[in-house]
Motif scaffolding. Structure first.
Motif, short mmCIF file in Angstrom:
data_model
loop_
_atom_site.label_atom_id
_atom_site.label_comp_id
_atom_site.label_asym_id
_atom_site.label_seq_id
_atom_site.Cartn_x
_atom_site.Cartn_y
_atom_site.Cartn_z
N ILE A 101 0.83 -1.21 0.00
CA ILE A 101 0.00 0.00 0.00
C ILE A 101 0.86 1.26 0.00
CG2 ILE A 101 -1.86 -1.19 1.22
CD1 ILE A 101 -1.02 0.34 3.75
N PHE A 102 2.15 1.08 -0.31
CA PHE A 102 3.06 2.22 -0.36
C PHE A 102 2.57 3.34 -1.28
CE2 PHE A 102 6.72 4.26 -2.44
CZ PHE A 102 7.34 4.83 -1.34
N PRO A 103 2.09 3.03 -2.50
CA PRO A 103 1.61 4.12 -3.37
C PRO A 103 0.46 4.91 -2.78
CG PRO A 103 1.03 1.97 -4.27
CD PRO A 103 2.00 1.73 -3.18
N VAL A 104 -0.39 4.23 -2.01
CA VAL A 104 -1.50 4.95 -1.37
C VAL A 104 -0.96 5.93 -0.34
CG1 VAL A 104 -3.63 4.67 -0.06
CG2 VAL A 104 -2.99 2.96 -1.78
N MET A 105 0.11 5.56 0.34
CA MET A 105 0.69 6.45 1.34
C MET A 105 1.35 7.66 0.69
SD MET A 105 -0.28 5.18 4.04
CE MET A 105 0.51 6.44 5.03
N ILE A 106 1.86 7.52 -0.55
CA ILE A 106 2.37 8.69 -1.26
C ILE A 106 1.23 9.69 -1.48
CG2 ILE A 106 3.42 9.50 -3.39
CD1 ILE A 106 5.36 8.07 -1.64
N LEU A 107 0.05 9.15 -1.84
CA LEU A 107 -1.12 10.03 -1.95
C LEU A 107 -1.45 10.64 -0.59
CD1 LEU A 107 -3.46 7.95 -4.30
CD2 LEU A 107 -2.31 10.09 -4.84
N GLY A 108 -1.16 9.87 0.48
CA GLY A 108 -1.40 10.39 1.82
C GLY A 108 -0.55 11.60 2.13
N LEU A 109 0.65 11.68 1.54
CA LEU A 109 1.47 12.87 1.75
C LEU A 109 0.77 14.13 1.24
CD1 LEU A 109 5.10 11.70 0.80
CD2 LEU A 109 4.18 12.17 3.07
N MET A 110 0.02 14.00 0.15
CA MET A 110 -0.71 15.15 -0.37
C MET A 110 -1.81 15.58 0.60
SD MET A 110 -0.95 13.77 -4.31
CE MET A 110 -1.84 15.20 -4.91
N VAL A 111 -2.42 14.59 1.27
CA VAL A 111 -3.44 14.91 2.27
C VAL A 111 -2.81 15.62 3.47
CG1 VAL A 111 -5.20 13.94 3.80
CG2 VAL A 111 -4.85 12.95 1.52
N VAL A 112 -1.65 15.11 3.90
CA VAL A 112 -0.96 15.76 5.03
C VAL A 112 -0.58 17.19 4.67
CG1 VAL A 112 1.12 15.69 6.47
CG2 VAL A 112 -0.07 13.58 5.91
N ARG A 113 -0.13 17.39 3.44
CA ARG A 113 0.22 18.76 3.03
C ARG A 113 -0.99 19.68 3.08
NH1 ARG A 113 0.18 23.06 2.37
NH2 ARG A 113 1.33 24.47 0.99
N LYS A 114 -2.16 19.17 2.70
CA LYS A 114 -3.36 19.99 2.76
C LYS A 114 -3.71 20.34 4.20
CE LYS A 114 -6.99 22.05 1.12
NZ LYS A 114 -6.83 23.34 0.41
N LEU A 115 -3.49 19.40 5.13
CA LEU A 115 -3.77 19.67 6.54
C LEU A 115 -2.82 20.69 7.13
CD1 LEU A 115 -4.52 16.03 7.79
CD2 LEU A 115 -6.16 17.84 7.27
N LEU A 116 -1.63 20.83 6.54
CA LEU A 116 -0.69 21.82 7.05
C LEU A 116 -1.21 23.24 6.88
CD1 LEU A 116 2.79 20.42 5.91
CD2 LEU A 116 1.77 20.37 8.18
N ASP A 117 -2.17 23.44 6.00
CA ASP A 117 -2.79 24.77 5.87
C ASP A 117 -3.47 25.20 7.16
OD1 ASP A 117 -1.90 25.03 3.32
OD2 ASP A 117 -3.79 24.50 2.35
N LEU A 118 -3.82 24.22 8.00
CA LEU A 118 -4.46 24.54 9.28
C LEU A 118 -3.44 24.85 10.37
CD1 LEU A 118 -7.12 21.66 9.28
CD2 LEU A 118 -7.37 24.00 8.40
N MET A 119 -2.18 24.42 10.16
CA MET A 119 -1.14 24.62 11.18
C MET A 119 -0.25 25.83 10.89
SD MET A 119 0.09 20.66 11.64
CE MET A 119 1.41 21.14 12.74
N PHE A 120 -0.09 26.16 9.61
CA PHE A 120 0.83 27.22 9.23
C PHE A 120 0.08 28.27 8.41
CE2 PHE A 120 3.38 23.46 9.86
CZ PHE A 120 4.51 23.93 10.52
N SER A 121 0.58 29.49 8.50
CA SER A 121 0.02 30.56 7.68
C SER A 121 0.47 30.39 6.23
CB SER A 121 0.45 31.92 8.21
OG SER A 121 1.86 32.09 8.05
N GLN A 122 -0.27 31.01 5.31
CA GLN A 122 0.11 30.94 3.90
C GLN A 122 1.46 31.63 3.66
OE1 GLN A 122 -1.75 29.22 1.37
NE2 GLN A 122 -2.46 28.42 3.33
N HIS A 123 1.77 32.63 4.46
CA HIS A 123 3.06 33.31 4.35
C HIS A 123 4.20 32.34 4.66
CE1 HIS A 123 6.52 35.48 6.12
NE2 HIS A 123 6.30 36.36 5.15
N ASP A 124 4.06 31.58 5.78
CA ASP A 124 5.11 30.63 6.15
C ASP A 124 5.22 29.50 5.12
OD1 ASP A 124 5.43 32.19 8.33
OD2 ASP A 124 4.61 30.77 9.79
N LEU A 125 4.09 29.01 4.64
CA LEU A 125 4.12 27.93 3.66
C LEU A 125 4.71 28.38 2.34
CD1 LEU A 125 0.64 26.26 4.35
CD2 LEU A 125 2.89 25.34 4.89
#
Length: 942
Positions: free
Chosen positions: A909-933
């Motif tokens: 299921i490794f390829p599915v976890m690569i897609l999971g990285l994209m989900v984690v990146r989207k969640l980072l919008d809640l932790m960091f400001s757009q300026h920092d990102l």
């Protein structure tokens, strides 16, 4: 300011013609008794080089350091002197007379000094071109500059009678270019015009021309003091057409600008500083642009004022002006300074927000954009059709652009990486599939898939290879087939066919456009994982060497006298396998007789074993420390490769030799340590290559039948596992393609995400029918391929770092790599001498080299650095350090999860976890400001 307004008006005019590079030479007037001559004292292309009188050589290039006083004096000179713009001039005598006539017309000099000034300005110019008798090794092989025989210097006087007694009109000056005046004595005519009318042999052979761009034009600065002037004679000239003025310039570059400063005696230092100031301004990108477009005196003064606005002052009590500042690795471009001028139009003052030099960091980084190749067309096969149209015009150049010596190094380097990878994965596949796929299948599959992809793919710089997740999938699929009594090869064929069709569906629907949502966060996580896999695998294999070839820890040098090993003779008849009760033939009787006569104590180990003897003694099991030798080969190959790669930036040997050594660094390291291994004659593990083209298993052929061995419903059920394979292929292929096509690589021929995926799907079906492994883009080897083909500017100014121009984009290196891989079966007698630790060292280098330039890796190292020692990264200027560490920690955790999954049965299921990285990146919008990102990653597209 009024000056900034004027410059915006001048530089804002539409002009598609680029401003030529300026080469500036400063000559000073030298007095040798009654003789006068102009002697070259400094030159500029980007940075300053001085003539060091004591050493009779050029100084190291350095940043010009000017005094504010000299800049203000230069400004005064331009305000009070004569300015001649777009002067029609075809020879130096004519130009000089025009300059002097303008000064007389403006009332700046009296007419009776005309002949004296012309006399001085037309003296001979002596350039710093002579070579010392003893040349260094670094000069061997360079074009020699053999100076021509100079005519003896004619004694010339500066007396008023000799100068004023010669009458020269404009017609006389022009006619003297072809012949001497008939009514003047030859010595007198030469005394008036002593400078040569045509470039000398020294000028034409000067190797410094290699450092000057072809379209360059010259700016000549003449500085001197004379005894017949009461006030300075200053003139700034811009010629309407650049003209080669004979022996005026060190190199035969046409002159566009002239700056002349003659003044009363006693102010030599002041005059020289003014000359250095105007010379430095002329090589400044912004001021040279102003000089070309200036319409009057005020435009030039505005350019000086802008330069003064940008000047940074170093306090004299805190800086030694004698220190020469090394040229920086990167200098701000003129375009950036022009943008600062535009910002000033909005009311922002120069120097605000950290100064003009910090202007590049005042704006947010450029938004994440992958180009038009990933735009969603909404049409059937729209993206594929655009990829084909984009790549067809470059197909011919993709072939002939590969004919370069750099391609040889790239082919050999990537070839060794590919065959090592093929052997490694082939051996692992053989173990995992009971030899249904082995080393031979791996070789042929790599050659077939790689050659087809490089011939027809959208990005031929990508290298196809087997990957770890595919290996895990093959292993699980074989175990499943074995446990359920299903034919493995037939089931694998249908999975490959379904995966091929699914790839086609992704291609025709432009599904590759979702790659634009993969920001640097996902790319760095994936590429770092692959790099760490290469590094860990190389180290694991070396650790295994210590297991199979242990170090002789039990050997005690003090007890060497007690160590012995002897060959003991066994029973004679049993030694030769004879039945003593049976009648013996003549041959057996001869062999038995010979064994009887043997001196068993004198036999070697091999002879003892051959004749059936037994080895007895405490040192019989002693072997050389092969593990230690393997480790030396491993680390030595890696270290030597790194050192030779950096040799390009060494101070030793000519540039071309350094670049050649750097390009062939890996090959030189491999050859050196292969030679060392042969010299020591130790039995280190060697590369094993198949010597016959046949399937690894004798009960299978080269073609897999699609029907007959499995129930029919398995042909449909295989769609489900094929979906996992398709996700794996899609993510591996497209992320690797994004990394290869990064804008940092400056690729100019475009890419083809849809076309690449199409051919990967085709090759999936072909390899499935032939029972060969499946192939997809290999990230680390592809990055290594890119690095081995990078191009840098050959013509760089002294002190200037070579500029990265891009990558040698072509198909030839990839094709040759995979053709050689297929021919490796016939090269087995040569390849068998290559030690495996040497190839593991190449693997280690590829893994470490692919980490360079990854911001994630640089941010990891910040954890170990005190703030005062941290590099001046742009994101550290705008994002608090604690937020940087938090962002890095999230990436480390994601990488750890991927590593754990890769190391277990969940790797499927490794390829599915690569897609999971994209989900984690989207969640980072809640932790960091757009300026920092924006500074730490990329802003996600809408």
């Amino acid at each position: 300011s009024p000056a900034a307004e004027r410059l915006r008006h001048i530089l804002g005019e539409d002009d598609t013609t680029p401003t030529p590079t300026i080469f500036t030479e400063m000559d000073t007037l030298q007095h040798d008794g009654e003789e006068l001559e102009w002697k070259e004292s400094a030159r500029w292309v980007k940075f300053e080089e001085k003539v060091e009188e004591g050493g009779e050589r050029w100084s190291k290039p350095h940043v010009s350091t000017l005094t504010l006083h000299s800049l203000f004096e230069l400004r005064t000179c331009l305000q009070t002197g004569s300015i001649l713009l777009d002067l029609e001039g075809y020879s130096l005598p004519q130009i000089v007379e025009e300059i002097v006539d303008r000064q007389i017309a403006d009332g700046l000099v009296p007419p009776d000094l005309k002949e004296k000034i012309i006399f001085v300005l037309l003296r001979k110019h002596r350039h710093q071109t002579k070579k010392p008798i003893h040349r260094s090794l670094a000069d061997i092989g360079k074009s020699s500059n053999t100076p021509s025989n100079r005519s003896p210097q004619v004694n010339l006087t500066r007396s008023t009678s000799s100068a004023s007694g010669i009458h020269r009109s404009t017609e006389d000056l022009r006619s003297r270019q072809s012949s001497s005046l008939g009514h003047l004595h030859p010595a007198q005519s030469r005394s008036m015009n002593d400078i040569s009318d045509t470039p000398s042999t020294d000028q034409l052979k000067n190797k410094f021309m290699k450092k000057i761009p072809r379209d360059a034009e010259a700016s000549n600065v003449l500085i001197g003091e004379v005894d017949f002037l009461d006030k300075p004679f200053v003139s700034f000239v811009r010629l309407a057409q650049a003209t080669t003025l004979g022996g005026l310039t060190e190199v035969p570059v046409p002159t566009r600008f002239l700056f002349i400063l003659l003044g009363p005696q006693g102010k030599t230092k002041s005059y020289n500083e003014i000359g250095r100031a105007i010379a430095t301004l002329m090589v400044d990108d912004l001021f040279s642009d102003v000089a070309y477009k200036a319409r009057d005196r005020d435009d030039l003064i505005a350019g000086v004022d802008e330069f003064l606005d940008e000047v940074i002052v170093l306090p004299p009590g805190e800086w030694d002006p004698k220190i020469r500042i090394e040229p920086p690795k990167k200098v701000p471009s003129a375009e950036m300074r022009k943008s600062v001028l535009n910002l000033n139009e909005l009311g922002q003052m120069n120097g605000s927000a950290g100064g003009a030099a910090g202007g590049e960091d005042d704006e947010l980084p450029v938004q994440h954009e992958l180009g038009e190749e990933l735009k969603f067309t909404g049409r059937f096969c729209g993206g594929l059709w655009l990829d084909i149209k984009r790549k067809i015009p470059f197909y011919c150049s993709d072939i002939y652009d590969g004919f370069h010596i750099q391609s040889i190094s790239a082919v050999l380097f990537i070839y060794l990486g590919c065959i090592t990878n093929a052997i490694t994965f082939g051996g692992l596949l053989g173990d995992a599939t009971d030899n249904y796929q082995g080393v031979m299948e791996s070789f042929l599959g790599t050659a077939l898939a790689g050659t087809v992809f490089c011939l027809f793919g959208g990005q031929p710089l990508i290298i196809l290879s087997s990957t770890g997740p595919i290996l895990i999938f093959e292993k699980l699929l074989y175990e499943f087939s074995k446990n359920n009594s299903i034919d493995y090869m037939e089931l694998r064929l249908w999975i490959g066919l379904h995966s091929c069709l699914q790839c086609f569906l992704l291609v025709v629907s432009d599904a590759s456009y979702i790659i634009k949502y993969m920001t640097r966060f996902t790319e760095e996580g994936f590429s770092s994982l692959i790099s760490f896999i290469f590094i860990s695998d190389a180290i694991k294999k070396m650790v295994a060497a210590f297991k199979y070839y242990p170090i002789n820890r039990g050997f005690k040098p003090d007890y060497v006298t007690s160590y012995k090993c002897e060959c003991v003779a066994p029973d004679q008849a049993s030694a030769v396998g004879l039945n003593v009760s049976a009648p013996m033939s003549d041959d057996n009787m001869t062999l038995l007789f010979n064994l009887t006569d043997l001196d068993w104590s004198q036999l070697s180990k091999k002879e003892c074993v051959k004749y059936g003897g037994a080895l007895v003694g405490s040192s019989c099991k002693y072997v050389p420390d092969l593990a230690l030798m393997s480790f030396i080969l491993f680390i030595g190959t890696y270290s030597m490769t790194v050192s030779l790669k950096k040799f390009k930036f060494s101070r030793y040997f000519p540039t071309k030799l350094r670049c050649l050594i750097s390009d062939f660094a890996i090959i030189l390291a491999i050859m050196f340590f292969c030679g060392l291994d042969c010299l020591l004659e130790l039995d280190t593990p060697k590369l094993h290559v198949p010597i016959q083209i046949k399937p690894t298993r004798s009960d299978r052929g080269w073609f897999v039948l699609p029907f007959g061995k499995n129930p029919w419903w398995w042909y449909l059920a295989s769609f489900v596992p094929a979906l996992l394979v398709t996700i794996l292929i899609f993510m591996d292929q497209q992320i690797s393609a994004v990394i290869v096509n990064r804008k940092e690589n400056k690729l100019k021929k475009g890419c083809g995400y849809h076309l690449d995926l199409f051919w990967v799907g085709v090759l999936m079906a072909v390899c499935s029918f032939m029972g060969l492994p499946w192939y997809v883009a290999a990230t680390v080897i592809s990055i290594a391929h890119i690095d081995s083909l990078k191009m840098e500017s050959e013509c760089s100014a002294p002190g200037e770092q070579p500029q990265f121009l891009g990558v040698r984009e072509q198909r030839l290196t990839g094709i040759l790599v995979f053709v050689l891989t297929g021919l490796s079966v016939f090269l087995a007698p040569i390849l068998q001498y290559i030690p495996m630790p040497v190839l593991y060292g190449v693997f280690l280098y590829m893994g470490v080299a692919s980490l360079s330039g990854i911001q994630f890796w640089e941010r990891i190292k910040l954890y170990l650095m005190p703030p005062k020692h941290q590099p001046d990264f742009s994101f550290l200027r705008h994002v608090p350090l604690r937020r940087v560490h938090l962002f890095t920690l999230v990436q480390i955790l994601c990488l750890a999860v991927l590593w754990i999954l890769k190391s277990t049965f969940l790797a499927i299921i490794f390829p599915v976890m690569i897609l999971g990285l994209m989900v984690v990146r989207k969640l980072l919008d809640l932790m960091f400001s757009q300026h920092d990102l924006a500074w730490l990653d990329d802003i996600l597209p809408d």
